[in-house]
Scaffold this motif. Structure first.
Motif, PDB file in Angstrom:
ATOM      1  N   GLU A   1       0.812  -1.213   0.000  1.00 31.52           N
ATOM      2  CA  GLU A   1       0.000   0.000   0.000  1.00 31.52           C
ATOM      3  C   GLU A   1       0.852   1.273   0.000  1.00 31.52           C
ATOM      4  OE1 GLU A   1      -3.087   0.146   2.923  1.00 31.52           O
ATOM      5  OE2 GLU A   1      -3.795  -1.855   2.398  1.00 31.52           O
ATOM      6  N   SER A   2       2.108   1.152   0.362  1.00 31.48           N
ATOM      7  CA  SER A   2       2.988   2.326   0.327  1.00 31.48           C
ATOM      8  C   SER A   2       3.233   2.799  -1.096  1.00 31.48           C
ATOM      9  CB  SER A   2       4.322   2.017   1.009  1.00 31.48           C
ATOM     10  OG  SER A   2       5.040   1.014   0.289  1.00 31.48           O
ATOM     11  N   LEU A   3       2.877   1.951  -2.075  1.00 30.64           N
ATOM     12  CA  LEU A   3       3.003   2.357  -3.470  1.00 30.64           C
ATOM     13  C   LEU A   3       1.908   3.336  -3.887  1.00 30.64           C
ATOM     14  CD1 LEU A   3       3.784  -1.144  -5.045  1.00 30.64           C
ATOM     15  CD2 LEU A   3       5.415   0.666  -4.477  1.00 30.64           C
ATOM     16  N   LEU A   4       0.854   3.444  -3.087  1.00 29.10           N
ATOM     17  CA  LEU A   4      -0.213   4.389  -3.378  1.00 29.10           C
ATOM     18  C   LEU A   4       0.218   5.811  -3.027  1.00 29.10           C
ATOM     19  CD1 LEU A   4      -3.272   2.467  -1.870  1.00 29.10           C
ATOM     20  CD2 LEU A   4      -2.584   2.565  -4.279  1.00 29.10           C
ATOM     21  N   SER A   5      -0.385   6.774  -3.712  1.00 32.21           N
ATOM     22  CA  SER A   5      -0.114   8.169  -3.378  1.00 32.21           C
ATOM     23  C   SER A   5      -0.755   8.524  -2.041  1.00 32.21           C
ATOM     24  CB  SER A   5      -0.682   9.078  -4.463  1.00 32.21           C
ATOM     25  OG  SER A   5      -2.108   9.053  -4.439  1.00 32.21           O
ATOM     26  N   ALA A   6      -0.367   9.656  -1.489  1.00 31.27           N
ATOM     27  CA  ALA A   6      -0.955  10.102  -0.219  1.00 31.27           C
ATOM     28  C   ALA A   6      -2.461  10.310  -0.366  1.00 31.27           C
ATOM     29  CB  ALA A   6      -0.281  11.397   0.235  1.00 31.27           C
ATOM     30  N   ALA A   7      -2.888  10.864  -1.512  1.00 29.91           N
ATOM     31  CA  ALA A   7      -4.320  11.079  -1.744  1.00 29.91           C
ATOM     32  C   ALA A   7      -5.059   9.758  -1.822  1.00 29.91           C
ATOM     33  CB  ALA A   7      -4.532  11.879  -3.026  1.00 29.91           C
ATOM     34  N   GLU A   8      -4.456   8.767  -2.457  1.00 33.98           N
ATOM     35  CA  GLU A   8      -5.086   7.450  -2.561  1.00 33.98           C
ATOM     36  C   GLU A   8      -5.176   6.773  -1.193  1.00 33.98           C
ATOM     37  OE1 GLU A   8      -3.831   6.247  -7.147  1.00 33.98           O
ATOM     38  OE2 GLU A   8      -2.450   5.816  -5.481  1.00 33.98           O
ATOM     39  N   GLN A   9      -4.137   6.891  -0.387  1.00 28.27           N
ATOM     40  CA  GLN A   9      -4.177   6.302   0.950  1.00 28.27           C
ATOM     41  C   GLN A   9      -5.239   6.972   1.805  1.00 28.27           C
ATOM     42  OE1 GLN A   9      -0.411   5.580   2.935  1.00 28.27           O
ATOM     43  NE2 GLN A   9       0.672   5.431   0.992  1.00 28.27           N
ATOM     44  N   ALA A  10      -5.407   8.276   1.647  1.00 28.28           N
ATOM     45  CA  ALA A  10      -6.443   8.983   2.405  1.00 28.28           C
ATOM     46  C   ALA A  10      -7.837   8.538   1.979  1.00 28.28           C
ATOM     47  CB  ALA A  10      -6.299  10.492   2.214  1.00 28.28           C
ATOM     48  N   LYS A  11      -8.044   8.355   0.679  1.00 29.37           N
ATOM     49  CA  LYS A  11      -9.332   7.900   0.176  1.00 29.37           C
ATOM     50  C   LYS A  11      -9.604   6.458   0.632  1.00 29.37           C
ATOM     51  CE  LYS A  11     -11.792   9.793  -2.194  1.00 29.37           C
ATOM     52  NZ  LYS A  11     -13.036  10.561  -1.924  1.00 29.37           N
ATOM     53  N   LEU A  12      -8.570   5.640   0.650  1.00 24.64           N
ATOM     54  CA  LEU A  12      -8.722   4.265   1.121  1.00 24.64           C
ATOM     55  C   LEU A  12      -9.119   4.234   2.597  1.00 24.64           C
ATOM     56  CD1 LEU A  12      -8.445   1.322   0.132  1.00 24.64           C
ATOM     57  CD2 LEU A  12      -6.064   1.389   0.932  1.00 24.64           C
ATOM     58  N   ALA A  13      -8.562   5.145   3.377  1.00 23.64           N
ATOM     59  CA  ALA A  13      -8.933   5.235   4.790  1.00 23.64           C
ATOM     60  C   ALA A  13     -10.409   5.607   4.937  1.00 23.64           C
ATOM     61  CB  ALA A  13      -8.054   6.263   5.498  1.00 23.64           C
ATOM     62  N   GLN A  14     -10.909   6.493   4.083  1.00 28.28           N
ATOM     63  CA  GLN A  14     -12.331   6.833   4.111  1.00 28.28           C
ATOM     64  C   GLN A  14     -13.193   5.610   3.804  1.00 28.28           C
ATOM     65  OE1 GLN A  14     -13.282  10.122   1.542  1.00 28.28           O
ATOM     66  NE2 GLN A  14     -11.641  11.410   2.334  1.00 28.28           N
ATOM     67  N   LEU A  15     -12.767   4.842   2.803  1.00 35.37           N
ATOM     68  CA  LEU A  15     -13.503   3.628   2.457  1.00 35.37           C
ATOM     69  C   LEU A  15     -13.542   2.670   3.639  1.00 35.37           C
ATOM     70  CD1 LEU A  15     -14.891   1.621   0.521  1.00 35.37           C
ATOM     71  CD2 LEU A  15     -12.594   0.940  -0.250  1.00 35.37           C
ATOM     72  N   ARG A  16     -12.409   2.507   4.309  1.00 40.60           N
ATOM     73  CA  ARG A  16     -12.365   1.574   5.441  1.00 40.60           C
ATOM     74  C   ARG A  16     -13.267   2.032   6.581  1.00 40.60           C
ATOM     75  NH1 ARG A  16      -6.015   0.505   4.484  1.00 40.60           N
ATOM     76  NH2 ARG A  16      -6.226  -1.549   3.521  1.00 40.60           N
ATOM     77  N   GLU A  17     -13.329   3.330   6.812  1.00 36.48           N
ATOM     78  CA  GLU A  17     -14.233   3.843   7.844  1.00 36.48           C
ATOM     79  C   GLU A  17     -15.684   3.537   7.484  1.00 36.48           C
ATOM     80  OE1 GLU A  17     -13.432   7.978   8.305  1.00 36.48           O
ATOM     81  OE2 GLU A  17     -11.398   7.672   9.117  1.00 36.48           O
ATOM     82  N   PHE A  18     -16.030   3.743   6.225  1.00 38.13           N
ATOM     83  CA  PHE A  18     -17.384   3.438   5.762  1.00 38.13           C
ATOM     84  C   PHE A  18     -17.689   1.957   5.924  1.00 38.13           C
ATOM     85  CE2 PHE A  18     -19.679   1.600   2.125  1.00 38.13           C
ATOM     86  CZ  PHE A  18     -20.940   2.140   2.330  1.00 38.13           C
ATOM     87  N   LEU A  19     -16.779   1.099   5.500  1.00 31.60           N
ATOM     88  CA  LEU A  19     -17.009  -0.348   5.583  1.00 31.60           C
ATOM     89  C   LEU A  19     -17.140  -0.814   7.027  1.00 31.60           C
ATOM     90  CD1 LEU A  19     -14.489  -1.516   2.842  1.00 31.60           C
ATOM     91  CD2 LEU A  19     -16.976  -1.523   2.658  1.00 31.60           C
ATOM     92  N   ALA A  20     -16.315  -0.256   7.903  1.00 35.31           N
ATOM     93  CA  ALA A  20     -16.357  -0.652   9.318  1.00 35.31           C
ATOM     94  C   ALA A  20     -17.665  -0.247   9.980  1.00 35.31           C
ATOM     95  CB  ALA A  20     -15.174  -0.045  10.065  1.00 35.31           C
ATOM     96  N   ALA A  21     -18.193   0.918   9.600  1.00 35.23           N
ATOM     97  CA  ALA A  21     -19.398   1.428  10.252  1.00 35.23           C
ATOM     98  C   ALA A  21     -20.687   0.943   9.604  1.00 35.23           C
ATOM     99  CB  ALA A  21     -19.381   2.959  10.261  1.00 35.23           C
TER     100      ALA A  21
END
Length: 403
Positions: free
Chosen positions: A23-43
């Motif tokens: 995942e470190s190959l992703l850009s900072a913007a992509e990692q931030a968007k992925l974190a949003q997705l994970r929050e949505f999936l968890a909740a």
């Protein structure tokens, strides 16, 4: 953010399932968007996914929140193909059925509009579809034709000059489709049919409410139960020429779409392995037998490491496929090899995970039974393991064993 935090499902204090930190190959913007997705999936998904699966119910109520993440057509939004794949893997990790809905709608329906729709079709349909105000399906497979649908397609399209309500040309569709994801509730479906005039393959955007369209849900599934697969019958369905995909002239055009969706299903096989590893590792750490945690037994550690190795190897292969996609260089044999290999590793991984949970591995209360069952669908669709193996085999030998 630590590697453990990035997974969202890792056991506290233990390294992430992304053991080599791809995942470190992703850009900072992509990692931030992925974190949003994970929050949505968890909740919004993880606490309810097994109930949806048990009841074979699709959670339409969460679609506005999913749309708000703006994940549709990520490459068109400036994200990488690697990010697009990891999105599918992460969705699958939490709920395979939701990921399958997303894949069918966005990677087949929306991407078809981008790739083959006319300017007028895009202006009319794309914004609503990309924002999930309308939903789409991809109607290709037929009751008697799956792997051989390219040559065996029986659904027919007949052009009728002046047959449309406005005096323009129209087409009459007759035939049947099967296993159509989202098919019971979609607003539109992309229907593939053989032109009676010349035998060529044509694509049509069909309003699912048109007269002559009949659809029924496929019941009694043991996998992807949340996905609403349909049998669809077309009886003298009149479709305007304006709703024909002008960019489709042969099945080779369809293959462009299938290559992309096949890649995404391979990413689903990655997500299944991550899910199985998450559940199995947590169980091994928390479950005690003979006075000690299961994780302290050598055979259990060996199985967990094998599961992890399968997942990491699969991620590595898919990362390379994504890099080839970014260069426009991922060909069908490469994609077929990836889907075949990753699916085989997935089957082994989920079987080990189910075994590690013992009796608890056959009930959905512990998630593993759902993961185990859903893997069978991934093993088969978007080119079965066998068909993908033979596509790669044809490339390495120069001769076809399919026909």
């Amino acid at each position: 953010m630590t590697r453990t935090e990035m997974t969202g499902t890792a056991v506290a204090g233990l390294p992430a399932a992304d053991f080599f930190d791809y995942e470190s190959l992703l850009s900072a913007a992509e990692q931030a968007k992925l974190a949003q997705l994970r929050e949505f999936l968890a909740a919004e998904v993880a606490p309810f996914a097994c109930d949806w699966w048990n009841n074979a119910e699709f959670p339409a109520h969460i679609l506005p929140k999913l749309a708000a993440l703006e994940l549709s057509a990520p490459v068109q939004r400036g994200y990488s193909n690697l990010f697009a794949g990891i999105v599918i893997a992460e969705m699958t990790r939490v709920d395979t059925s939701l990921a399958t809905f997303f894949l069918v709608h966005h990677d087949l329906f929306v991407e078809s509009l981008y790739g083959f729709g006319s300017d007028e079709q895009k202006a009319r349909l794309l914004a609503d579809a990309a924002n999930l105000r309308t939903t789409g399906a991809f109607a290709l497979t037929e009751p008697d034709h799956g792997s051989d649908v390219a040559g065996g397609m029986e659904t027919r399209a007949r052009r009728v000059p002046g047959g449309a309500a406005d005096g323009g040309d129209a087409w009459v569709l007759n035939g049947a489709k099967r296993w159509i994801g989202n098919g019971t509730f979609c607003d539109y479906m992309l229907v593939w049919a053989r032109d009676e005039a010349d035998g060529g393959i044509r694509g049509f955007i069909v309003d699912a409410t048109l007269p002559g369209v009949s659809r029924s849900r496929i019941e009694h599934k043991i996998a992807l139960r949340t996905v609403q697969n349909a049998d669809i019958v077309f009886t003298d369905v009149l479709v305007a020429e304006a709703d024909r995909f002008a960019g489709i002239s042969s099945f080779e055009d369809t293959n462009e779409l299938l290559r992309g969706s096949r890649i995404m299903v391979a990413w689903q096989a990655v997500g299944q392995q991550l899910a199985a590893f998450d559940v199995a590792r947590q169980h091994a750490v928390e479950r005690r037998q003979f006075g000690r945690p299961l994780a302290k037994f050598q055979l259990v550690q060996q199985q967990l490491v094998t599961m992890l190795g399968n997942a990491v190897a699969s991620i590595g292969m898919m990362v390379r496929v994504a890099q080839l996609q970014d260069r426009g260089a991922a060909d069908m044999p490469q994609v077929a090899l990836a889907k075949s290999y990753v699916s085989a590793r997935m089957r082994e991984t989920v079987a080990m995970g189910r075994s590690l949970l013992g009796g608890n591995g056959i009930v959905t209360d512990y998630r593993m039974a759902k993961i185990f069952a859903d893997a069978e669908a991934i093993y088969t669709y978007e080119g079965s393991f066998e068909i993908n193996t033979l596509i790669a085999g044809r490339a390495v030998t120069g001769v076809s064993a399919i026909v």
